[in-house]
Design an enzyme around this catalytic site. Structure first.
Site, PDB file in Angstrom:
ATOM      1  N   TYR A  94      12.063  -4.846  34.689  1.00 51.66           N
ATOM      2  CA  TYR A  94      13.132  -4.673  35.625  1.00 51.66           C
ATOM      3  C   TYR A  94      12.682  -5.339  36.823  1.00 51.66           C
ATOM      4  O   TYR A  94      13.722  -6.120  37.409  1.00 51.66           O
ATOM      5  CB  TYR A  94      13.486  -3.211  35.748  1.00 51.66           C
ATOM      6  CG  TYR A  94      14.119  -2.651  36.639  1.00 51.66           C
ATOM      7  CD1 TYR A  94      15.723  -2.928  36.829  1.00 51.66           C
ATOM      8  CD2 TYR A  94      13.788  -2.257  38.322  1.00 51.66           C
ATOM      9  CE1 TYR A  94      16.398  -2.508  37.855  1.00 51.66           C
ATOM     10  CE2 TYR A  94      14.625  -1.831  39.132  1.00 51.66           C
ATOM     11  CZ  TYR A  94      15.859  -2.041  38.903  1.00 51.66           C
ATOM     12  OH  TYR A  94      16.766  -1.429  39.968  1.00 51.66           O
ATOM     13  N   LYS A 101      15.057  -8.323  38.666  1.00 50.41           N
ATOM     14  CA  LYS A 101      15.541  -8.372  40.112  1.00 50.41           C
ATOM     15  C   LYS A 101      14.824  -9.280  41.031  1.00 50.41           C
ATOM     16  O   LYS A 101      15.446  -9.920  41.841  1.00 50.41           O
ATOM     17  CB  LYS A 101      15.033  -6.824  40.686  1.00 50.41           C
ATOM     18  CG  LYS A 101      16.014  -5.772  40.032  1.00 50.41           C
ATOM     19  CD  LYS A 101      17.332  -5.838  40.091  1.00 50.41           C
ATOM     20  CE  LYS A 101      18.194  -4.564  39.839  1.00 50.41           C
ATOM     21  NZ  LYS A 101      19.792  -4.833  40.087  1.00 50.41           N
TER      22      LYS A 101
HETATM   23  N1  LIG Z   1      19.646   4.156  42.426  1.00 49.02           N
HETATM   24  C1  LIG Z   1      18.597   3.564  42.813  1.00 49.02           C
HETATM   25  O1  LIG Z   1      17.585   4.184  43.140  1.00 49.02           O
HETATM   26  C2  LIG Z   1      18.575   2.068  42.812  1.00 49.02           C
HETATM   27  C3  LIG Z   1      17.183   1.264  43.209  1.00 49.02           C
HETATM   28  C4  LIG Z   1      17.150   0.120  43.382  1.00 49.02           C
HETATM   29  C5  LIG Z   1      18.153  -0.686  42.973  1.00 49.02           C
HETATM   30  N2  LIG Z   1      19.357  -0.110  42.348  1.00 49.02           N
HETATM   31  C6  LIG Z   1      20.150  -0.960  41.795  1.00 49.02           C
HETATM   32  O2  LIG Z   1      21.452  -0.708  42.502  1.00 49.02           O
HETATM   33  C7  LIG Z   1      22.469  -1.176  41.652  1.00 49.02           C
HETATM   34  C8  LIG Z   1      23.466   0.022  41.331  1.00 49.02           C
HETATM   35  O3  LIG Z   1      22.484   1.314  41.101  1.00 49.02           O
HETATM   36  P1  LIG Z   1      23.156   2.650  40.714  1.00 49.02           P
HETATM   37  O4  LIG Z   1      21.902   3.642  40.752  1.00 49.02           O
HETATM   38  O5  LIG Z   1      24.423   2.858  41.723  1.00 49.02           O
HETATM   39  O6  LIG Z   1      23.454   2.668  39.170  1.00 49.02           O
HETATM   40  P2  LIG Z   1      24.351   3.461  38.074  1.00 49.02           P
HETATM   41  O7  LIG Z   1      23.573   3.540  36.960  1.00 49.02           O
HETATM   42  O8  LIG Z   1      24.642   4.912  38.958  1.00 49.02           O
HETATM   43  O9  LIG Z   1      25.591   2.720  38.179  1.00 49.02           O
HETATM   44  C9  LIG Z   1      25.771   1.381  37.706  1.00 49.02           C
HETATM   45  C10 LIG Z   1      27.121   1.361  37.041  1.00 49.02           C
HETATM   46  O10 LIG Z   1      26.936  -0.107  36.434  1.00 49.02           O
HETATM   47  C11 LIG Z   1      27.598  -0.161  35.255  1.00 49.02           C
HETATM   48  N3  LIG Z   1      26.947  -1.053  34.513  1.00 49.02           N
HETATM   49  C12 LIG Z   1      25.721  -1.111  34.063  1.00 49.02           C
HETATM   50  N4  LIG Z   1      25.585  -2.264  33.165  1.00 49.02           N
HETATM   51  C13 LIG Z   1      26.721  -3.043  33.179  1.00 49.02           C
HETATM   52  C14 LIG Z   1      27.155  -4.226  32.483  1.00 49.02           C
HETATM   53  N5  LIG Z   1      26.247  -4.903  31.761  1.00 49.02           N
HETATM   54  N6  LIG Z   1      28.245  -4.834  32.742  1.00 49.02           N
HETATM   55  C15 LIG Z   1      29.273  -3.939  33.735  1.00 49.02           C
HETATM   56  N7  LIG Z   1      28.942  -2.765  34.080  1.00 49.02           N
HETATM   57  C16 LIG Z   1      27.728  -2.267  33.797  1.00 49.02           C
HETATM   58  C17 LIG Z   1      27.354   1.304  34.369  1.00 49.02           C
HETATM   59  O11 LIG Z   1      28.350   1.711  33.432  1.00 49.02           O
HETATM   60  C18 LIG Z   1      27.441   2.200  35.953  1.00 49.02           C
HETATM   61  O12 LIG Z   1      28.890   2.638  35.962  1.00 49.02           O
HETATM   62  C19 LIG Z   1      21.759  -1.583  40.350  1.00 49.02           C
HETATM   63  O13 LIG Z   1      21.649  -3.077  40.216  1.00 49.02           O
HETATM   64  C20 LIG Z   1      20.382  -1.090  40.413  1.00 49.02           C
HETATM   65  O14 LIG Z   1      19.483  -1.773  39.542  1.00 49.02           O
HETATM   66  C21 LIG Z   1      19.227   1.089  42.178  1.00 49.02           C
END
Ligand SMILES: NC(=O)c1ccc[n+]([C@@H]2O[C@H](COP(=O)([O-])OP(=O)(O)OC[C@H]3O[C@@H](n4cnc5c(N)ncnc54)[C@H](O)[C@@H]3O)[C@@H](O)[C@H]2O)c1
Length: 265
Positions: A165, A169
């Site tokens: 991951y 990223k």
């Molecule tokens: N939440 C955290 O702590 C965190 C930390 C660092 C980075 N991020 C990044 O932030 C972004 C959002 O994270 P989040 O926690 O809101 O995620 P989440 O899992 O709550 O929501 C992600 C959404 O993306 C959709 N999704 C996943 N794969 C997909 C695909 N292939 N095509 C279309 N839709 C897809 C899922 O159905 C979901 O609704 C992500 O890129 C994640 O890697 C999150």
């Protein structure tokens, strides 16, 4: 004096906009006046957020596709004339990557198999490349655009047990810098937002099945200067700002939104 951000007349797409940071970004962009295309590969989620925006008086449509499917991305984004692309879809856990099975940490990299790595790259890196490739022709043709990619401190500073991951990223962040250099002359800015731990459904799923992940979040929290988890709305304001004309001379950058976590490093 007053300062407002007005995105009316702009079309934005947020990938993975059905929940968490993506949903908050959709709502904020719509509140600033943009027409929002809500993408999520879970169609019901995309539809619910689009409906929420419409009910609040904004303009939105749902566009369910998988960002890792280049043909589907090209069909959907190519048809929309997108001015603002928010590459948000992604996740640290296999469950959210493929929509099946429990969310689990991959564990020590030395114990993983190359087959385990691919799905992280498919969404977190190739998904970003697919959507950017599909959105650029309209942006170049129309004289400008905004690309904002949500990356992670896991990729910026490293995170054990999340190496594939983190690599995906970090790859997305490097991709952004290269594209920024290519398209600045076209009035297109390309930036990243790097998150630490944000309180979302995705995070809850990851923590639910992994005591090790819960322990890690506890330890991380002690290092945050603002001692709480991030909330999706801690991110959406920066998304709107970077999408606006106020940010037209800001490009090729990665902005940490992390409660001050990385200042300790
Ligand atoms: N939440 C955290 O702590 C965190 C930390 C660092 C980075 N991020 C990044 O932030 C972004 C959002 O994270 P989040 O926690 O809101 O995620 P989440 O899992 O709550 O929501 C992600 C959404 O993306 C959709 N999704 C996943 N794969 C997909 C695909 N292939 N095509 C279309 N839709 C897809 C899922 O159905 C979901 O609704 C992500 O890129 C994640 O890697 C999150």
């Amino acid at each position: 004096m007053s300062f407002t951000i007005d995105l009316s007349g702009r079309a934005a797409i947020v990938t993975g906009g059905g929940q968490g940071v993506g949903r908050a970004s959709c709502l904020a962009l719509a509140a600033a006046g943009a027409r929002v295309v809500v993408n999520d590969f879970v169609a019901d989620r995309a539809a619910a957020v689009a409906k929420e925006i419409e009910q609040a008086g904004g303009s939105a449509t749902a566009s369910p596709f998988d960002v890792s499917d280049y043909q589907a991305v090209t069909r959907a984004i190519g048809a929309e004339g997108i001015d603002i692309l928010v590459n948000n879809a992604g996740n640290a856990g296999p469950a959210a990557v493929d929509g099946r099975g429990p969310s689990v940490s991959l564990g020590e990299f030395a114990d993983t198999d190359p087959a385990d790595w691919e799905r992280y790259f498919a969404v977190n890196l190739y998904g970003v490349m697919n959507c950017t490739r599909a959105a650029l022709p309209h942006m170049i043709g129309s004289g400008g655009g905004r690309i904002i990619t949500i990356v992670s401190d896991a990729g910026r500073v490293g995170e054990p047990h999340m190496a594939p991951y983190a690599a995906a990223k970090a790859g997305a962040a490097g991709f952004t810098r290269a594209i920024a250099r290519e398209v600045g002359r076209d009035g297109i800015t390309v930036n990243n937002i790097a998150l630490a731990t944000v309180d979302t459904v995705g995070l809850a799923e990851l923590a639910r099945d992994s005591p090790e992940m819960r322990d890690r979040i506890e330890r991380q929290l002690r290092r945050y200067i603002v001692p709480r988890l991030g909330q999706p709305d801690d991110v959406s304001g920066l998304v709107v700002f970077l999408a606006s004309s106020a940010a037209s001379w800001i490009t090729g950058q990665t902005y940490p939104v992390n409660g001050g976590y990385s200042v300790n490093l």
